[in-house]
Scaffold this motif. Structure first.
Motif, short mmCIF file in Angstrom:
data_model
loop_
_atom_site.label_atom_id
_atom_site.label_comp_id
_atom_site.label_asym_id
_atom_site.label_seq_id
_atom_site.Cartn_x
_atom_site.Cartn_y
_atom_site.Cartn_z
N HIS A 1 3.60 -43.98 28.15
CA HIS A 1 2.65 -43.11 28.61
C HIS A 1 1.82 -42.23 27.87
N TRP B 1 -1.35 -39.47 28.07
CA TRP B 1 -2.20 -38.55 28.74
C TRP B 1 -3.11 -37.70 28.09
N PRO C 1 -0.88 -35.19 33.18
CA PRO C 1 0.43 -35.53 32.85
C PRO C 1 1.06 -36.11 34.11
N ASN D 1 1.51 -34.34 37.53
CA ASN D 1 0.37 -33.86 38.31
C ASN D 1 -0.51 -35.00 39.08
N VAL E 1 6.63 -40.23 27.03
CA VAL E 1 5.24 -39.75 27.61
C VAL E 1 4.54 -38.90 26.30
N GLN F 1 1.13 -36.46 25.21
CA GLN F 1 -0.10 -35.95 25.26
C GLN F 1 -0.91 -36.31 24.04
#
Length: 252
Positions: free
Chosen positions: A63, A65, A157, A160, A176, A178
């Motif tokens: 993932h 973000w 993220p 959220n 995950v 960023q």
């Protein structure tokens, strides 16, 4: 007043051409770890025995973000296009995908649990209730496979996101990342590096001027650099600011 020479047809076409998204034209500054994982996943598709070897666990659930302009859609399109190129089942879904699009992807994931499949889902924070349910089911199916990969993206993220709780928690089961957007300084550096890779020498004022007066996304800037390269060869002149303005004026 002296008329400028007509812009060669080939150059006009090049200027309007946006290269297809790939990991090769993704500027990975600030996103090196994510880029490395995605390249490893692509390399796994190139192996002659890719249909039997299981994927590494860290490649199977990813993932990413980040803010708009950080390259989220670019990497998904790059993975989808590479999958198609390598002849594996690849799907690119988002908030505009129809229920049938989700069902087709689901059937492929379910029927080919032991074969390579790549599912890319963009902007999951905008998915409706049906799409969230479909993604939840696909997530469970892919988790049980050994050859399939799921890559999702969002603006915020996972913790959220306003998604159904069971789906939101599953996003943390894999890696995950960023994603970081390039600063203006990094864009300037990327333009200069791309120019050097082509054997071009941009005058010092060219790259800053392009950032102020042209599309600021990197694919458009790389496309313009490609057109400038061709125009410079055609006119047998160095890439200076007057040359840039001349080419863009003729294009307009």
């Amino acid at each position: 007043m002296t008329n400028l020479p007509p812009l060669p047809r080939q150059i006009a076409l090049d200027l309007g051409h946006i290269p297809k998204p790939s990991l090769d034209n993704f500027i990975a500054t600030g996103n090196e770890n994510l880029s490395a994982i995605l390249k490893s996943l692509q390399n796994s598709w190139l192996q002659t025995d890719h249909s039997t070897d299981p994927l590494r666990v860290d490649m199977r659930m990813i993932h990413a973000w980040g803010v708009s302009g950080s390259g989220r859609t670019h990497i998904l399109q790059a993975m989808y296009l590479k999958g198609i190129e390598q002849g594996i089942d690849a799907f690119l879904l988002n908030q505009d995908s129809t229920p049938d699009d989700w069902r087709i992807a689901g059937k492929s994931v379910e029927d080919q649990s032991n074969s390579s499949v790549i599912l890319c889902v963009d902007d999951i924070d905008h998915l409706d209730e049906f799409s969230q349910g479909a993604l939840f089911r696909l997530h469970n199916l892919i988790k049980e496979s050994t050859k399939q990969a799921l890559i999702t993206t969002s603006l915020l993220p996972p913790a959220n996101l306003q998604l159904r709780e069971d789906l939101r928690t599953r996003l943390a089961w894999g890696l995950v990342f960023q994603m970081h957007a390039l600063s203006d300084g990094e864009k300037l550096q990327a333009l200069q590096q791309a120019a050097l890779a082509r054997g071009l020498n941009l005058s010092t004022e060219v790259a800053p001027w392009l950032l102020r007066h042209f599309h600021r996304d990197m694919p458009s800037l790389m496309s313009l650099l490609e057109a400038l390269d061709a125009y410079s060869l055609e006119t047998k002149r160095a890439i200076t600011l007057p040359l840039v303005k001349e080419m863009l004026a003729q294009k307009n």
